[in-house]
Design a protein around this motif. Structure first.
Motif: not given
Length: 276
Positions: A248-273
């Motif tokens: 349930i969306l309303s039962e999500l907790e703020p401290d739960e692990t989300g999606f890792d933007g830093n990792r995505y950026e590293e992979e994105y840069i590697a793809t671009v390069r």
């Protein structure tokens, strides 16, 4: 603070007639009407948006606007305090989605279900699908449930069911490891509609929507609508990790692990390069 080299920046400026390069977002924010945050790292979006918000300027956050519940709540708080925060996916505003949404209910029938497909990855591009589907149905997602994964030749196809408060069922197919065009099938009480956004012409309609918002003609999606779609992705992710339980969306907790933007950026840069 992006990863582009000075040479790439100069080439971009020359190709697009950009006259000045600012040394900080703060100085830029004082001299524009609206800021566009296009960073591929959604974990940086809030910090990059704050100079515009503090300057009383509008700011557009590219998809995904953020990647965790804590940042969603902060965006909602800023919007409640008067910040004009726009976004997210251009697919929501494309001509094909808009044209369907403008068909009178009496003509098209009541929506029963909508199925959406998007390729590349589950969140960075997958958010396009939920944004477009919400552009058709409006907000109202209450839960997410992982149903199945098919893996073939290093390509994953994940299926999710998103339940809404109004009874419309949203079926989400996310493909990872392959680019596919976005496609949507809408079943109504009168017919079946297939919608495929023209991905080579999605930005002009989005920019027109931005101008309509700034000139008080028509409002874009609210922050609450955009964060609902991020929360739906977070719930879908949690359901997949927990074996397909309904989340349930309303039962999500703020401290739960989300999606890792830093990792995505590293992979994105590697793809671009790797393409150079």
């Amino acid at each position: 603070d992006g990863f582009r080299t000075d040479e790439e920046v100069r080439e971009f400026m020359e190709a697009n007639g950009v006259e000045r390069r600012y040394d900080s977002i703060e100085s830029l924010a004082e001299n524009v009407d609206i800021g566009f945050i296009h960073s591929c790292n959604w974990d940086k979006h809030l910090a990059q948006a704050m100079p515009f918000i503090k300057a009383g300027k509008a700011v557009f956050l590219d998809k995904p606007i953020v990647g965790n519940l804590k940042d969603c709540l902060q965006l909602e708080k800023l919007a409640d305090e008067g910040a004009l925060i726009l976004g997210s996916s251009a697919s929501r505003y494309c001509d094909q989605i808009r044209e369907f949404a403008e068909i009178p209910t009496e003509e098209r029938g009541e929506i029963i279900s909508i199925t959406g497909l998007c390729g590349v990855d589950d969140f960075g591009y997958g958010i396009h699908a939920i944004e477009a589907m919400s552009g058709i149905t409006g907000p109202g997602i209450v839960s997410a449930c992982f149903r199945s994964r098919i893996s073939l030749n290093e390509i994953n196809s994940d299926q999710y069911i998103l339940e809404r408060g109004d009874g419309i069922t949203m079926v989400l197919h996310l493909m990872s490891g392959v680019w596919l065009p976005q496609a949507f099938t809408v079943t109504t009480t009168k017919s079946v509609y297939t919608i495929q956004p023209d991905l080579f012409n999605v930005y002009p309609p989005m920019l027109e929507a931005v101008c309509d918002q700034l000139e008080n003609r028509k409002k874009m999606a609210s922050v609450a609508e955009m964060t609902e779609n991020v929360k739906a992705h977070l719930a879908a992710k949690k359901s997949r990790e927990n074996g397909g339980e309904v989340v349930i969306l309303s039962e999500l907790e703020p401290d739960e692990t989300g999606f890792d933007g830093n990792r995505y950026e590293e992979e994105y840069i590697a793809t671009v390069r790797s393409r150079k």
